[in-house]
Structures are given as C-alpha cells and as structure tokens.
Design a protein around this motif. Structure first.
Motif, PDB file in Angstrom:
ATOM      1  N   UNK A 195       3.217  -5.106 -20.813  1.00  0.00           N
ATOM      2  CA  UNK A 195       3.281  -4.080 -20.186  1.00  0.00           C
ATOM      3  C   UNK A 195       4.342  -4.312 -19.706  1.00  0.00           C
ATOM      4  N   UNK A 196       4.795  -4.156 -20.158  1.00  0.00           N
ATOM      5  CA  UNK A 196       6.694  -4.632 -19.109  1.00  0.00           C
ATOM      6  C   UNK A 196       7.575  -3.378 -18.610  1.00  0.00           C
ATOM      7  N   UNK A 197       8.471  -3.649 -16.869  1.00  0.00           N
ATOM      8  CA  UNK A 197       8.590  -2.808 -16.551  1.00  0.00           C
ATOM      9  C   UNK A 197       7.995  -2.300 -15.560  1.00  0.00           C
ATOM     10  N   UNK A 198       8.337  -1.047 -14.883  1.00  0.00           N
ATOM     11  CA  UNK A 198       7.813  -1.086 -13.687  1.00  0.00           C
ATOM     12  C   UNK A 198       6.585  -0.355 -13.262  1.00  0.00           C
ATOM     13  N   UNK A 199       6.156   1.011 -15.135  1.00  0.00           N
ATOM     14  CA  UNK A 199       4.862   0.662 -14.516  1.00  0.00           C
ATOM     15  C   UNK A 199       3.508   0.557 -14.715  1.00  0.00           C
ATOM     16  N   UNK A 200       3.931  -0.599 -15.335  1.00  0.00           N
ATOM     17  CA  UNK A 200       2.590  -1.436 -15.465  1.00  0.00           C
ATOM     18  C   UNK A 200       2.526  -2.370 -13.648  1.00  0.00           C
ATOM     19  N   UNK A 201       3.816  -2.191 -13.330  1.00  0.00           N
ATOM     20  CA  UNK A 201       4.015  -3.193 -12.661  1.00  0.00           C
ATOM     21  C   UNK A 201       3.502  -2.678 -11.511  1.00  0.00           C
ATOM     22  N   UNK A 202       3.432  -1.059 -11.564  1.00  0.00           N
ATOM     23  CA  UNK A 202       3.191  -0.007 -10.256  1.00  0.00           C
ATOM     24  C   UNK A 202       1.486   0.043 -10.212  1.00  0.00           C
ATOM     25  N   UNK A 203       1.139   0.516 -11.601  1.00  0.00           N
ATOM     26  CA  UNK A 203      -0.701  -0.137 -11.837  1.00  0.00           C
ATOM     27  C   UNK A 203      -1.595  -0.997 -11.188  1.00  0.00           C
ATOM     28  N   UNK A 204      -0.269  -1.908 -10.892  1.00  0.00           N
ATOM     29  CA  UNK A 204      -1.254  -3.345 -10.392  1.00  0.00           C
ATOM     30  C   UNK A 204      -1.216  -3.620  -9.352  1.00  0.00           C
ATOM     31  N   UNK A 205      -0.112  -2.492  -8.470  1.00  0.00           N
ATOM     32  CA  UNK A 205      -0.377  -2.491  -6.997  1.00  0.00           C
ATOM     33  C   UNK A 205      -1.056  -1.187  -6.854  1.00  0.00           C
ATOM     34  N   UNK A 206      -1.140  -0.293  -7.602  1.00  0.00           N
ATOM     35  CA  UNK A 206      -2.471   1.019  -7.332  1.00  0.00           C
ATOM     36  C   UNK A 206      -3.685   0.410  -7.325  1.00  0.00           C
ATOM     37  N   UNK A 207      -4.336  -0.757  -8.346  1.00  0.00           N
ATOM     38  CA  UNK A 207      -5.390  -1.497  -8.437  1.00  0.00           C
ATOM     39  C   UNK A 207      -5.208  -2.593  -7.020  1.00  0.00           C
ATOM     40  N   UNK A 208      -4.772  -2.589  -6.540  1.00  0.00           N
ATOM     41  CA  UNK A 208      -4.148  -3.921  -5.644  1.00  0.00           C
ATOM     42  C   UNK A 208      -4.955  -3.443  -4.374  1.00  0.00           C
ATOM     43  N   UNK A 209      -4.416  -1.814  -3.992  1.00  0.00           N
ATOM     44  CA  UNK A 209      -3.948  -1.008  -2.762  1.00  0.00           C
ATOM     45  C   UNK A 209      -5.360  -0.704  -2.793  1.00  0.00           C
ATOM     46  N   UNK A 210      -6.644  -0.052  -3.768  1.00  0.00           N
ATOM     47  CA  UNK A 210      -7.603   0.240  -4.337  1.00  0.00           C
ATOM     48  C   UNK A 210      -8.745  -0.915  -3.711  1.00  0.00           C
ATOM     49  N   UNK A 211      -8.574  -2.217  -4.325  1.00  0.00           N
ATOM     50  CA  UNK A 211      -9.462  -2.904  -4.063  1.00  0.00           C
ATOM     51  C   UNK A 211      -9.169  -3.324  -2.730  1.00  0.00           C
ATOM     52  N   UNK A 212      -8.070  -3.824  -2.135  1.00  0.00           N
ATOM     53  CA  UNK A 212      -8.225  -3.582  -0.691  1.00  0.00           C
ATOM     54  C   UNK A 212      -9.169  -2.855   0.494  1.00  0.00           C
ATOM     55  N   UNK A 213      -8.885  -1.975  -0.442  1.00  0.00           N
ATOM     56  CA  UNK A 213      -9.187  -0.910   0.165  1.00  0.00           C
ATOM     57  C   UNK A 213     -10.979  -0.802   0.331  1.00  0.00           C
ATOM     58  N   UNK A 214     -11.439  -1.110  -0.951  1.00  0.00           N
ATOM     59  CA  UNK A 214     -12.670  -1.345  -1.295  1.00  0.00           C
ATOM     60  C   UNK A 214     -13.366  -2.445   0.266  1.00  0.00           C
ATOM     61  N   UNK A 215     -12.551  -3.906  -0.547  1.00  0.00           N
ATOM     62  CA  UNK A 215     -12.428  -4.904   0.061  1.00  0.00           C
ATOM     63  C   UNK A 215     -13.046  -4.559   2.471  1.00  0.00           C
ATOM     64  N   UNK A 216     -11.768  -3.983   2.902  1.00  0.00           N
ATOM     65  CA  UNK A 216     -11.980  -3.325   3.969  1.00  0.00           C
ATOM     66  C   UNK A 216     -12.871  -3.183   4.472  1.00  0.00           C
ATOM     67  N   UNK A 217     -13.195  -1.894   3.674  1.00  0.00           N
ATOM     68  CA  UNK A 217     -14.497  -0.923   3.834  1.00  0.00           C
ATOM     69  C   UNK A 217     -15.947  -2.194   3.883  1.00  0.00           C
ATOM     70  N   UNK A 218     -16.057  -2.612   2.553  1.00  0.00           N
ATOM     71  CA  UNK A 218     -17.428  -3.725   2.837  1.00  0.00           C
ATOM     72  C   UNK A 218     -17.268  -4.275   4.188  1.00  0.00           C
ATOM     73  N   UNK A 219     -16.197  -5.507   4.573  1.00  0.00           N
ATOM     74  CA  UNK A 219     -16.184  -5.973   5.692  1.00  0.00           C
ATOM     75  C   UNK A 219     -16.906  -5.556   6.305  1.00  0.00           C
ATOM     76  N   UNK A 220     -16.504  -4.215   6.889  1.00  0.00           N
ATOM     77  CA  UNK A 220     -16.246  -3.087   8.361  1.00  0.00           C
ATOM     78  C   UNK A 220     -15.230  -3.357   9.083  1.00  0.00           C
ATOM     79  N   UNK A 221     -14.243  -3.774   8.066  1.00  0.00           N
ATOM     80  CA  UNK A 221     -12.621  -4.013   8.819  1.00  0.00           C
ATOM     81  C   UNK A 221     -12.447  -2.143   9.921  1.00  0.00           C
ATOM     82  N   UNK A 222     -13.583  -1.447   9.291  1.00  0.00           N
ATOM     83  CA  UNK A 222     -12.045  -0.299   9.517  1.00  0.00           C
ATOM     84  C   UNK A 222     -13.676   0.779   9.852  1.00  0.00           C
ATOM     85  N   UNK A 223     -14.666  -0.149   9.805  1.00  0.00           N
ATOM     86  CA  UNK A 223     -15.919   0.892  10.675  1.00  0.00           C
ATOM     87  C   UNK A 223     -15.971   1.563  12.135  1.00  0.00           C
ATOM     88  N   UNK A 224     -15.269   1.288  12.764  1.00  0.00           N
ATOM     89  CA  UNK A 224     -15.619   1.694  14.337  1.00  0.00           C
ATOM     90  C   UNK A 224     -13.962   2.053  14.868  1.00  0.00           C
TER      91      UNK A 224
END
Length: 451
Positions: A195-224
């Motif tokens: 997965x050389x170059x920017x496309x694979x890297x951008x997909x990993x960045x998107x996955x990181x965004x998604x999982x960080x969002x799931x983490x924050x939501x699950x921990x209640x960091x954005x609950x109120x």
C-alpha cells in the motif's frame, strides 16, 4: 524527503456533526455560494520549526519541511446534524491556484499554503471543489502525538504486518494499543510494500479518525457540554483556528459529534484518474477523475450521502481489493496457471507435481491467515473456488485444481476502490476491519492530561 503532518486526523472527528451554519461569516466576494450543511477545512502543515535534532530522531521526522499543507481533509457537516462526511484531498492533486492571474497558475494543491498561507489555501480548495469553506483548522504534525497522549492513547489495527522504515512503523497483524508516538508512525507511513504512497496512508488516517471518534464517544468525553469543554481545551493546545472559530464553536462541534454513531460518519478520498502525471518544474502529480470527483462535490453541495453513490465510485462486477501482480500463486494445472498469468497474477506452474488423483469439486485455494484481500482477489478470478486459511502457510497462495471446472475470469483492480472508496465508520474502523477484535496488544498509552 517529505513527511506527513497528521495531527489533523483527530481534529476531523471533532469537526464532524455540528450545526455551525448560523455561525459562519458572511460570504466573501467571489466565493462559492453557501450550500446546505457546513464545510470545514482541516489542514496539517509540513514544518519542523522548533524541533530539536533529538526530537526529530525520536519521532522519525527527519528531512526538510516545505511549509506547505501535507494533509488536507474537507469535512462536510449535514444540515440536520445526522451525518458527517470526511474527504481526504491528496496533497499532490494538480489544480489551478485561486490567484488573480491569467492564465491561472497550476500546481500541487499543497503548494497554495506556501504561496499565500491560509487565505489562498481556502480559496484554492473552493475553486477546485466548487464548495464554500465555512471554517478552517490548522495544526503541525507534532501536535498529533500530544493530542493522542493527552486523550489516553489510541487503538490501531491491520490485517497484515506493516513496516515502514521512514516513519518507524513496524507492527504485526492485529489490533494494537498505542501512545501518541505509535499512532504517529501508523498514520504517517507511506512506504509500505503493498500500500505505497498517499492513498493507503490516507485510508489509515481515516481509520484513525473513525476509531478515535468511537473511543471518545464510548468514554463519554463528548457526552455533555462540561466534558466536551475539557476535551476541547486539550485540543486547543495543538490546534489553530481561523477568526470565525472559537472555544464555544468547538464545544458545540464536539457535543454534536458525540451524538453520532459510526454509521453516521463516512470517509472517502477524491477519486483519481492518473497517479503519476508528470509536469515539468512540478514533478509527479495526481489528476482527479473528472466525472467521479464532480459527482462527489455535487453530493456534498446537495447535502447528500456519498456512500452508495455509483456516480462517485462505480464498482465493476469483478472489482478486487488487491492488485494481482502482488499475489504469488502456485497452480498445479497448466491451463489454469496460464489463464491466471494472463490476468497478471504472479504465477508459478507446478503442474508437474500435481497429484495423480485430483480432489473432487472446484479448485481449493490455501493461504496463510490474515491475507484476506489477496484471497478475495484470487477467488474473484476463480469463481466457485474454496478458500482455506492454513495456519503456518507461507506467503504464497496454492491453487489445487479439482475434478470440477476451473473457470478463470478477468478481474479489475482500481486503487480508488481499494483504498479510497466511500465507507461508513462502522465498516472502516478497526471493529469493521477486523471483525470483533480481541484485547489490543502493545504498551499502555500515556495517561490523559487534564490541565
């Protein structure tokens, strides 16, 4: 060598899902008219200013910065706050700058920042996409490490080992708990073999965004509002905003995103038609796929979902997730081996060693666990083949042709489909990628800073 600035990947999770329409500034003269929903441009600047030699070595960020945007995300927030669309814009996209010159100056989109800073960057994105940018967030790549550590670490995942000497990434297949430094390596890597170059890297960045969002939501960091304010204060240590975005805005953003499920977020990369367009004096650039990219921007302008739209990402009947030349295949049937070789698989004909009595039924494909993309690609080329993941199998694929017919069909590999097609967060994140992951491995992340 250019290195990615990736602190912005986390910011995109906070930019998703807000009702900022009422807070946007009046339209500038000549800017695109406002559509439905709100658009936030999130950029990371490739700069090593202020980093010591020891810090550069620790973070694997040697080389010279370009004072340009190394990563760019356009986040569209739907009017009803029920959907967020995050689109990665490749830094080497070849576009016309929004300068008052005739003819228009052309270059890589990341060069707009070096020429005219934030104002020209925003106007160039508006010119290229036809969308109005309502808000702007900017950070340096070192901020990502601090942000992840301050928020208690992150989880990253991969279905196969990933190694990149340039970024320092070296992880086996699986789900891993990482600190900010480990997350930085994961989202910066762009020299991975398959997965050389920017496309694979951008997909990993998107996955990181998604999982960080799931983490924050699950921990209640954005609950109120109170917990969101604490999170936002942490972010503002590493994030710069424009004069239209303040603490109150970001609290409203974060609180709104806390109400979104992973299914309500979607991620994509601008569809490309040419991956190595050479321009004298500019170098290797990327050309957008005219029809697909226009369909993407039109969907965002109309406040429509980008997933499931065949105009944005048409998928062929035999589209595959892996590139056939990457796949080393041993085939014990000469005719089948020749047909797979014509489909560009890396084939070794082992028919001389085929068993005297073939197994009943269709071909059997045996391979090592964790090679799901390659196995699916080979199965697409061999309709009806049976797949068997064999623990301890080597890196190659073995095709044993049985007594049944071994039909071979041509498959199509499209990098846009493999690494950038629109996908919702529940499918893109680690839970969707790995199934239901077990306990993450790796060092415990740093404790969050709450100051």
């Amino acid at each position: 060598m250019r290195k990615t600035t990736v602190a912005l990947t986390f910011l995109a999770t906070l930019a998703a899902g807000t009702g900022l329409t009422a807070m946007a500034a009046p339209a500038d003269a000549g800017a695109p008219e406002r559509g439905r929903g709100t658009n936030v441009l999130v950029v990371g600047i490739d700069s090593r200013a202020g980093l010591s030699a020891a810090e550069k070595r620790r973070l694997n960020v040697g080389g010279k910065g370009c004072n340009c945007t190394d990563v760019m995300l356009l986040v569209h927030l739907s009017q009803d706050e029920r959907r967020a669309s995050v689109v990665s814009i490749p830094r080497d996209s070849y576009v016309a700058y929004a300068q008052d010159s005739e003819p228009a100056r052309l270059g890589k989109i990341n060069g707009a920042y070096a020429l005219g800073g934030r104002p020209l960057t925003v106007k160039t994105v508006e010119k290229a996409t036809g969308l109005r940018i309502d808000h702007y967030l900017e950070t340096g790549f070192t901020g990502f490490e601090a942000t992840v550590d301050n928020l208690g670490g992150a989880v990253v995942c991969t279905t196969e080992p990933l190694k990149d000497d340039n970024s320092g990434l070296d992880i086996p297949a699986g789900v891993h708990r990482v600190d900010g430094r480990g997350a930085l390596r994961y989202v910066r890597a762009r020299h991975i073999t398959k997965r050389p170059g920017d496309l694979g890297r951008m997909r990993r960045q998107q996955r990181t965004v998604s999982d960080l969002l799931t983490k924050l939501t699950g921990e209640g960091a954005l609950a109120d509002p109170l917990s969101t304010a604490r999170t936002v204060r942490t972010l503002l240590k590493t994030v710069r905003t424009d004069d239209r975005t303040d603490l109150e805005d970001l609290v409203r953003i974060g609180w709104a995103v806390g109400r979104l499920s992973a299914r309500q977020t979607e991620f994509a990369t601008v569809p490309l038609k040419e991956f190595d367009h050479r321009v004298p004096g500019v170098g290797s650039t990327l050309l957008w796929h005219d029809a697909r990219a226009q369909a993407l921007w039109a969907a965002l302008a109309a406040d429509r979902p980008i997933t499931g739209d065949p105009r944005i990402q048409p998928v062929g009947e035999a589209a595959t997730p892996a590139n056939p030349p990457w796949i080393a295949v041993r085939v014990d049937h000469a005719k089948t081996a020749a047909a797979l070789r014509k489909s560009n698989f890396a084939v070794t004909d082992t028919s001389k060693n085929a068993p005297a009595v073939r197994p009943a039924g269709p071909p059997v494909v045996r391979y090592a666990p964790g090679r799901d993309d390659e196995a699916a690609t080979l199965a697409a080329a061999l309709p009806g083949a049976r797949l068997e993941a064999v623990p301890g199998h080597d890196a190659g694929f073995d095709v044993a042709v049985g007594t049944g017919p071994a039909t071979v069909r041509t498959v199509t590999y499209d990098r846009n489909v493999a690494d950038g097609a629109p996908a919702t967060g529940d499918r893109l994140g680690c839970a969707g990628t790995m199934g239901r992951p077990g306990t993450p491995t790796g060092p415990a992340p740093a404790k969050p800073h709450t100051g």
